[in-house]
Design a protein around this motif. Structure first.
Motif, PDB file in Angstrom:
ATOM      1  N   ASP A  60       0.801  -1.224   0.000  1.00 54.88           N
ATOM      2  CA  ASP A  60       0.000   0.000   0.000  1.00 54.88           C
ATOM      3  C   ASP A  60       0.838   1.279   0.000  1.00 54.88           C
ATOM      4  OD1 ASP A  60       0.946  -0.562   2.568  1.00 54.88           O
ATOM      5  OD2 ASP A  60      -0.869   0.156   3.572  1.00 54.88           O
ATOM      6  N   VAL A  61       2.150   1.172  -0.166  1.00 61.48           N
ATOM      7  CA  VAL A  61       3.003   2.364  -0.166  1.00 61.48           C
ATOM      8  C   VAL A  61       2.580   3.307  -1.297  1.00 61.48           C
ATOM      9  CG1 VAL A  61       4.853   1.367  -1.608  1.00 61.48           C
ATOM     10  CG2 VAL A  61       5.378   3.223  -0.020  1.00 61.48           C
ATOM     11  N   GLN A 124      -0.678  10.362   3.474  1.00 64.04           N
ATOM     12  CA  GLN A 124       0.001   9.559   2.461  1.00 64.04           C
ATOM     13  C   GLN A 124       0.959   8.567   3.119  1.00 64.04           C
ATOM     14  OE1 GLN A 124       2.092  11.872  -0.561  1.00 64.04           O
ATOM     15  NE2 GLN A 124       1.461  10.380  -2.102  1.00 64.04           N
ATOM     16  N   LYS A 125       0.955   7.325   2.614  1.00 64.22           N
ATOM     17  CA  LYS A 125       1.779   6.250   3.163  1.00 64.22           C
ATOM     18  C   LYS A 125       3.157   6.292   2.521  1.00 64.22           C
ATOM     19  CE  LYS A 125      -2.305   3.562   4.010  1.00 64.22           C
ATOM     20  NZ  LYS A 125      -3.221   2.634   3.379  1.00 64.22           N
ATOM     21  N   VAL A 146       8.618  13.781   7.777  1.00 67.45           N
ATOM     22  CA  VAL A 146       7.474  13.193   7.079  1.00 67.45           C
ATOM     23  C   VAL A 146       6.204  13.360   7.915  1.00 67.45           C
ATOM     24  CG1 VAL A 146       6.452  11.020   6.273  1.00 67.45           C
ATOM     25  CG2 VAL A 146       8.821  11.595   5.675  1.00 67.45           C
ATOM     26  N   ARG A 147       6.314  13.121   9.185  1.00 68.08           N
ATOM     27  CA  ARG A 147       5.148  13.257  10.072  1.00 68.08           C
ATOM     28  C   ARG A 147       4.707  14.708  10.207  1.00 68.08           C
ATOM     29  NH1 ARG A 147       7.477   8.808  14.299  1.00 68.08           N
ATOM     30  NH2 ARG A 147       6.708   6.976  13.158  1.00 68.08           N
ATOM     31  N   LYS A 148       5.663  15.638  10.225  1.00 69.70           N
ATOM     32  CA  LYS A 148       5.319  17.067  10.330  1.00 69.70           C
ATOM     33  C   LYS A 148       4.478  17.547   9.159  1.00 69.70           C
ATOM     34  CE  LYS A 148       8.676  19.474  13.163  1.00 69.70           C
ATOM     35  NZ  LYS A 148       9.654  20.559  13.175  1.00 69.70           N
ATOM     36  N   VAL A 149       4.713  16.975   7.979  1.00 65.27           N
ATOM     37  CA  VAL A 149       3.931  17.389   6.807  1.00 65.27           C
ATOM     38  C   VAL A 149       2.711  16.495   6.588  1.00 65.27           C
ATOM     39  CG1 VAL A 149       5.832  18.591   5.659  1.00 65.27           C
ATOM     40  CG2 VAL A 149       5.451  16.180   5.168  1.00 65.27           C
ATOM     41  N   GLY A 151       2.522  12.977   6.582  1.00 63.07           N
ATOM     42  CA  GLY A 151       2.689  11.636   6.043  1.00 63.07           C
ATOM     43  C   GLY A 151       2.704  10.571   7.123  1.00 63.07           C
ATOM     44  N   VAL A 152       2.426   9.343   6.709  1.00 62.72           N
ATOM     45  CA  VAL A 152       2.458   8.183   7.592  1.00 62.72           C
ATOM     46  C   VAL A 152       3.671   7.341   7.210  1.00 62.72           C
ATOM     47  CG1 VAL A 152       1.252   6.075   8.286  1.00 62.72           C
ATOM     48  CG2 VAL A 152      -0.054   8.167   7.775  1.00 62.72           C
TER      49      VAL A 152
END
Length: 181
Positions: A60-61, A124-125, A146-149, A151-152
């Motif tokens: 699922d990426v 988004q993954k 990634v988490r700050k914007v 994303g997972v």
């Protein structure tokens, strides 16, 4: 012609990784990915091994994020093969537009990573990719970015892990390494 097994591919890639004593300073054993990347068979095997892992663990990426700079050697290749997008995390001052920054510790100082705010959609993954996990500082900073914007982070995927430096312990995400020293 018989198919090469995943174990044989991994051993072949590992055999091509260079080892440089006392680089970049005395007491360091530098593991050099470029020895594998200059060998056409090792390149194909490395690609196959990375893709096999991603397809099995993270079908699922949605985005492959490469870390400055050797992560860039893998993120476009993997994203293209998987039919997903890719984005870079760069050192400070290298990206245009609105960026988000995170400072992180190095062995002897600090550095800063940045990502363009628009590179990742909320939810988004994302799979992070780099050549090496040593102390964990750069991958930890990348995860935070990634988490700050929004994303997972599904996982941090690296080719080489230097286990004695225990960088994995500093990360709060799944980590997969192909080769451990």
């Amino acid at each position: 012609m018989s198919e090469v097994s995943a174990a044989d591919k991994l051993e072949y890639v590992k055999s091509k990784i260079g080892k440089h004593i006392d680089f970049p300073k005395k007491g360091i054993v530098f593991r050099d990915i470029f020895g594998a990347l200059t060998d056409p068979d090792a390149c194909v095997y490395l690609r196959d091994l990375l893709l096999q892992h991603i397809r099995a663990a993270h079908p699922d990426v949605e985005l492959i994020v490469g870390l400055d700079s050797r992560g860039f050697l893998f993120n476009l290749l993997l994203a293209t093969e998987l039919g997903v997008g890719c984005a870079p995390i760069r050192k400070k001052g290298k990206l245009a537009g609105e960026v988000i920054s995170v400072e992180y510790q190095l062995e002897y100082g600090t550095d800063t990573f940045e990502i363009q705010r628009a590179a990742i959609k909320p939810g988004q993954k994302v799979l992070l990719v780099d050549d090496l996990l040593a102390t964990g500082g750069s991958l930890r900073a990348a995860t935070e970015l990634v988490r700050k914007v929004g994303g997972v982070v599904l996982e941090s995927l690296v080719v080489i892990e230097l286990e004695e430096l225990q960088g994995r312990k500093k990360l709060d995400c799944n980590v997969h390494s192909l080769i451990q020293y």
